[in-house]
Motif scaffolding. Structure first.
Motif, PDB file in Angstrom:
ATOM      1  N   MET A 106       0.855  -1.180   0.000  1.00 57.87           N
ATOM      2  CA  MET A 106       0.000   0.000   0.000  1.00 57.87           C
ATOM      3  C   MET A 106       0.896   1.236   0.000  1.00 57.87           C
ATOM      4  N   LYS A 107       0.797   2.041  -1.060  1.00 57.82           N
ATOM      5  CA  LYS A 107       1.555   3.281  -1.154  1.00 57.82           C
ATOM      6  C   LYS A 107       0.779   4.275  -1.993  1.00 57.82           C
ATOM      7  N   CYS A 108       0.999   5.515  -1.730  1.00 62.36           N
ATOM      8  CA  CYS A 108       0.327   6.576  -2.477  1.00 62.36           C
ATOM      9  C   CYS A 108       0.705   6.480  -3.952  1.00 62.36           C
ATOM     10  N   ASN A 109      -0.297   6.527  -4.810  1.00 58.69           N
ATOM     11  CA  ASN A 109      -0.030   6.547  -6.249  1.00 58.69           C
ATOM     12  C   ASN A 109      -0.507   7.862  -6.859  1.00 58.69           C
ATOM     13  N   MET A 110      -0.692   8.865  -6.009  1.00 57.62           N
ATOM     14  CA  MET A 110      -1.124  10.205  -6.429  1.00 57.62           C
ATOM     15  C   MET A 110      -2.506  10.182  -7.091  1.00 57.62           C
ATOM     16  N   CYS A 111      -3.274   9.139  -6.830  1.00 60.39           N
ATOM     17  CA  CYS A 111      -4.619   8.978  -7.421  1.00 60.39           C
ATOM     18  C   CYS A 111      -4.568   9.162  -8.941  1.00 60.39           C
ATOM     19  N   VAL A 112      -3.626   8.502  -9.577  1.00 65.37           N
ATOM     20  CA  VAL A 112      -3.475   8.642 -11.027  1.00 65.37           C
ATOM     21  C   VAL A 112      -4.735   8.235 -11.774  1.00 65.37           C
ATOM     22  N   HIS A 113      -5.585   7.422 -11.158  1.00 64.30           N
ATOM     23  CA  HIS A 113      -6.852   7.040 -11.779  1.00 64.30           C
ATOM     24  C   HIS A 113      -7.847   8.206 -11.799  1.00 64.30           C
ATOM     25  N   ARG A 114      -7.538   9.283 -11.094  1.00 63.30           N
ATOM     26  CA  ARG A 114      -8.383  10.469 -11.065  1.00 63.30           C
ATOM     27  C   ARG A 114      -7.735  11.620 -11.842  1.00 63.30           C
ATOM     28  N   THR A 115      -6.877  11.301 -12.776  1.00 66.46           N
ATOM     29  CA  THR A 115      -6.158  12.322 -13.536  1.00 66.46           C
ATOM     30  C   THR A 115      -7.112  13.125 -14.412  1.00 66.46           C
ATOM     31  N   GLU A 116      -6.883  14.437 -14.413  1.00 67.80           N
ATOM     32  CA  GLU A 116      -7.684  15.340 -15.228  1.00 67.80           C
ATOM     33  C   GLU A 116      -6.735  16.262 -15.983  1.00 67.80           C
ATOM     34  N   ASP A 117      -6.864  16.302 -17.293  1.00 70.63           N
ATOM     35  CA  ASP A 117      -5.981  17.115 -18.138  1.00 70.63           C
ATOM     36  C   ASP A 117      -4.509  16.787 -17.917  1.00 70.63           C
ATOM     37  N   GLY A 118      -4.208  15.504 -17.661  1.00 70.43           N
ATOM     38  CA  GLY A 118      -2.838  15.075 -17.454  1.00 70.43           C
ATOM     39  C   GLY A 118      -2.296  15.330 -16.059  1.00 70.43           C
ATOM     40  N   THR A 119      -3.113  15.907 -15.186  1.00 69.97           N
ATOM     41  CA  THR A 119      -2.688  16.213 -13.820  1.00 69.97           C
ATOM     42  C   THR A 119      -3.435  15.318 -12.841  1.00 69.97           C
ATOM     43  N   PRO A 120      -2.695  14.596 -11.985  1.00 69.87           N
ATOM     44  CA  PRO A 120      -3.382  13.769 -10.987  1.00 69.87           C
ATOM     45  C   PRO A 120      -4.175  14.649 -10.015  1.00 69.87           C
ATOM     46  N   LYS A 121      -5.268  14.079  -9.495  1.00 62.63           N
ATOM     47  CA  LYS A 121      -6.109  14.798  -8.531  1.00 62.63           C
ATOM     48  C   LYS A 121      -6.249  13.951  -7.276  1.00 62.63           C
ATOM     49  N   PRO A 122      -5.228  13.954  -6.418  1.00 66.60           N
ATOM     50  CA  PRO A 122      -5.333  13.169  -5.193  1.00 66.60           C
ATOM     51  C   PRO A 122      -6.536  13.610  -4.363  1.00 66.60           C
ATOM     52  N   MET A 123      -7.364  12.634  -3.989  1.00 60.77           N
ATOM     53  CA  MET A 123      -8.574  12.958  -3.240  1.00 60.77           C
ATOM     54  C   MET A 123      -8.260  13.549  -1.873  1.00 60.77           C
ATOM     55  N   CYS A 124      -7.153  13.128  -1.263  1.00 60.63           N
ATOM     56  CA  CYS A 124      -6.795  13.673   0.053  1.00 60.63           C
ATOM     57  C   CYS A 124      -6.550  15.173  -0.027  1.00 60.63           C
ATOM     58  N   VAL A 125      -5.965  15.626  -1.117  1.00 57.38           N
ATOM     59  CA  VAL A 125      -5.698  17.054  -1.320  1.00 57.38           C
ATOM     60  C   VAL A 125      -7.022  17.792  -1.489  1.00 57.38           C
ATOM     61  N   GLU A 126      -7.876  17.205  -2.289  1.00 47.18           N
ATOM     62  CA  GLU A 126      -9.155  17.829  -2.620  1.00 47.18           C
ATOM     63  C   GLU A 126     -10.069  17.984  -1.405  1.00 47.18           C
ATOM     64  N   ILE A 127      -9.984  17.038  -0.472  1.00 46.58           N
ATOM     65  CA  ILE A 127     -10.989  16.969   0.586  1.00 46.58           C
ATOM     66  C   ILE A 127     -10.494  17.413   1.965  1.00 46.58           C
ATOM     67  N   CYS A 128      -9.220  17.687   2.134  1.00 48.02           N
ATOM     68  CA  CYS A 128      -8.700  18.076   3.453  1.00 48.02           C
ATOM     69  C   CYS A 128      -9.405  19.349   3.939  1.00 48.02           C
ATOM     70  N   PRO A 129     -10.123  19.266   5.061  1.00 51.75           N
ATOM     71  CA  PRO A 129     -10.889  20.425   5.516  1.00 51.75           C
ATOM     72  C   PRO A 129     -10.024  21.588   6.010  1.00 51.75           C
ATOM     73  N   MET A 130      -8.776  21.310   6.352  1.00 48.17           N
ATOM     74  CA  MET A 130      -7.890  22.352   6.869  1.00 48.17           C
ATOM     75  C   MET A 130      -6.892  22.856   5.825  1.00 48.17           C
ATOM     76  N   ASN A 131      -6.991  22.337   4.606  1.00 52.27           N
ATOM     77  CA  ASN A 131      -6.041  22.664   3.539  1.00 52.27           C
ATOM     78  C   ASN A 131      -4.597  22.429   3.980  1.00 52.27           C
ATOM     79  N   ALA A 132      -4.417  21.386   4.772  1.00 46.10           N
ATOM     80  CA  ALA A 132      -3.073  21.032   5.242  1.00 46.10           C
ATOM     81  C   ALA A 132      -2.313  20.243   4.180  1.00 46.10           C
ATOM     82  N   ILE A 133      -3.034  19.667   3.234  1.00 41.53           N
ATOM     83  CA  ILE A 133      -2.428  18.840   2.195  1.00 41.53           C
ATOM     84  C   ILE A 133      -2.614  19.549   0.862  1.00 41.53           C
TER      85      ILE A 133
END
Length: 140
Positions: A106-133
């Motif tokens: 188990m390791k972070c793969n940068m959510c490459v399956h959620r890539t948009e316009d060639g840029t990965p969209k890690p869900m942890c970044v998108e959803i962190c309520p404190m914008n810590a990530i």
């Protein structure tokens, strides 16, 4: 190169990033985790996609390898011998085996399956309520 950055001063230990990871990968296990450091402060840890990844250098089968184009350290479970050398070699203690079958790393793969316009969209970044990530461009 894109990397996940963590502002530990903003992290409140809510585990939203861990839950987001489980949901994003439709898994029962997260590829990241939040630990408590020696100062009793929350410390989210993710794969750092190292420039010189020890996990890839110790992998006998090539299951753990660095993509020269993205700079991401990738894992191919079909090639994995489940020897756990990568887990032992990671200087950050980020890698772990899955909880149920102990057959997948188990390791972070940068959510490459959620890539948009060639840029990965890690869900942890998108959803962190404190914008810590955050996802940031870094020079290697």
């Amino acid at each position: 190169m894109l990397r996940i950055k963590i502002d530990r001063s903003r992290c409140i230990g809510c585990l939203t990033c861990v839950t987001a990871c489980v949901v994003s990968h439709e898994s029962c296990d997260a590829r990241n985790r939040v630990v408590i450091d020696s100062g009793a402060k929350c410390a989210p840890i993710f794969c750092r996609h190292c420039q010189r990844p020890e996990c890839a250098y110790t992998c006998m089968t090539g299951a753990m390898h660095k993509d020269p184009d993205t700079g991401f350290v990738e894992y191919d479970k079909e090639k994995c011998a489940s020897c756990y050398m990568c887990i032992m070699a990671c200087p950050y203690g980020v890698l772990k085996s899955d909880r149920l079958e102990h057959k997948e790393i188990m390791k972070c793969n940068m959510c490459v399956h959620r890539t948009e316009d060639g840029t990965p969209k890690p869900m942890c970044v998108e959803i962190c309520p404190m914008n810590a990530i955050t996802l940031e461009e870094v020079d290697e």
